[in-house]
Design a protein around this motif. Sequence first.
Motif, PDB file in Angstrom:
ATOM      1  N   TRP A  12     -12.852   3.311  -2.317  1.00 40.62           N
ATOM      2  CA  TRP A  12     -11.573   2.123  -2.384  1.00 40.62           C
ATOM      3  C   TRP A  12     -10.582   2.116  -1.109  1.00 40.62           C
ATOM      4  O   TRP A  12      -9.831   0.914  -0.937  1.00 40.62           O
ATOM      5  CB  TRP A  12     -10.093   2.867  -3.536  1.00 40.62           C
ATOM      6  CG  TRP A  12      -9.111   2.496  -3.911  1.00 40.62           C
ATOM      7  CD1 TRP A  12      -8.010   3.297  -3.093  1.00 40.62           C
ATOM      8  CD2 TRP A  12      -8.523   1.112  -3.999  1.00 40.62           C
ATOM      9  NE1 TRP A  12      -6.638   2.060  -3.865  1.00 40.62           N
ATOM     10  CE2 TRP A  12      -7.591   0.713  -4.056  1.00 40.62           C
ATOM     11  CE3 TRP A  12      -9.993  -0.158  -4.240  1.00 40.62           C
ATOM     12  CZ2 TRP A  12      -6.706   0.092  -4.852  1.00 40.62           C
ATOM     13  CZ3 TRP A  12      -8.748  -1.207  -5.501  1.00 40.62           C
ATOM     14  CH2 TRP A  12      -7.461  -1.180  -4.873  1.00 40.62           C
ATOM     15  N   THR A  29     -14.824   6.418  -5.409  1.00 37.14           N
ATOM     16  CA  THR A  29     -14.010   7.680  -4.427  1.00 37.14           C
ATOM     17  C   THR A  29     -12.492   7.082  -4.085  1.00 37.14           C
ATOM     18  O   THR A  29     -12.725   6.069  -3.969  1.00 37.14           O
ATOM     19  CB  THR A  29     -15.094   8.362  -3.925  1.00 37.14           C
ATOM     20  OG1 THR A  29     -15.634   7.257  -2.837  1.00 37.14           O
ATOM     21  CG2 THR A  29     -16.302   8.707  -4.613  1.00 37.14           C
ATOM     22  N   CYS A  87      -8.502   4.845  -9.009  1.00 35.90           N
ATOM     23  CA  CYS A  87      -9.623   4.845  -8.627  1.00 35.90           C
ATOM     24  C   CYS A  87     -10.712   4.904  -9.649  1.00 35.90           C
ATOM     25  O   CYS A  87     -11.721   4.502 -10.709  1.00 35.90           O
ATOM     26  CB  CYS A  87     -10.265   6.243  -8.071  1.00 35.90           C
ATOM     27  SG  CYS A  87     -10.234   5.885  -5.879  1.00 35.90           S
TER      28      CYS A  87
END
Length: 140
Positions: A54, A50, A43
């Motif tokens: 993802w 966040t 990330c």
Amino acid sequence: MNEKSTKENASNLPADKIIATVVLWLDEQCSQERWDLSDEQMCVLLGGITISTWNQWKETAHTSGSLQVDQETIDTLAMLVSIYKMIHLSAPTGFKYDFFKRPINDPIFNGKSAREFMLENNSFDDFLKVRNFFRSKVLI
């Protein structure tokens, strides 16, 4: 399938399908045997998204085979693929994943691996430094 036909097939795919493929490929690269990245670290590389974003991207890419993201994310995805390619082209046979994780003796990296450097310096310009470093090592 050979490399030429793979490139031809990829160029005929809609962008959202290519993005989905890259997201699923990046998820595979997280494994310890490859890039050894946690979801949190991936990330960071993807611009500070966040974990829920993802996970949503991976789920959407897996279930629908397509994914739409903004241009900045597309550029980051393309850069990560390019870094992977340059590392693989410059690494000795059998060490392509090791080269991402081993310390680099170069002033830009200050003894850090590409992995460490990218996690600490996750701007597009810093990713360019990584790509260009490995590009300069490619023997053509």
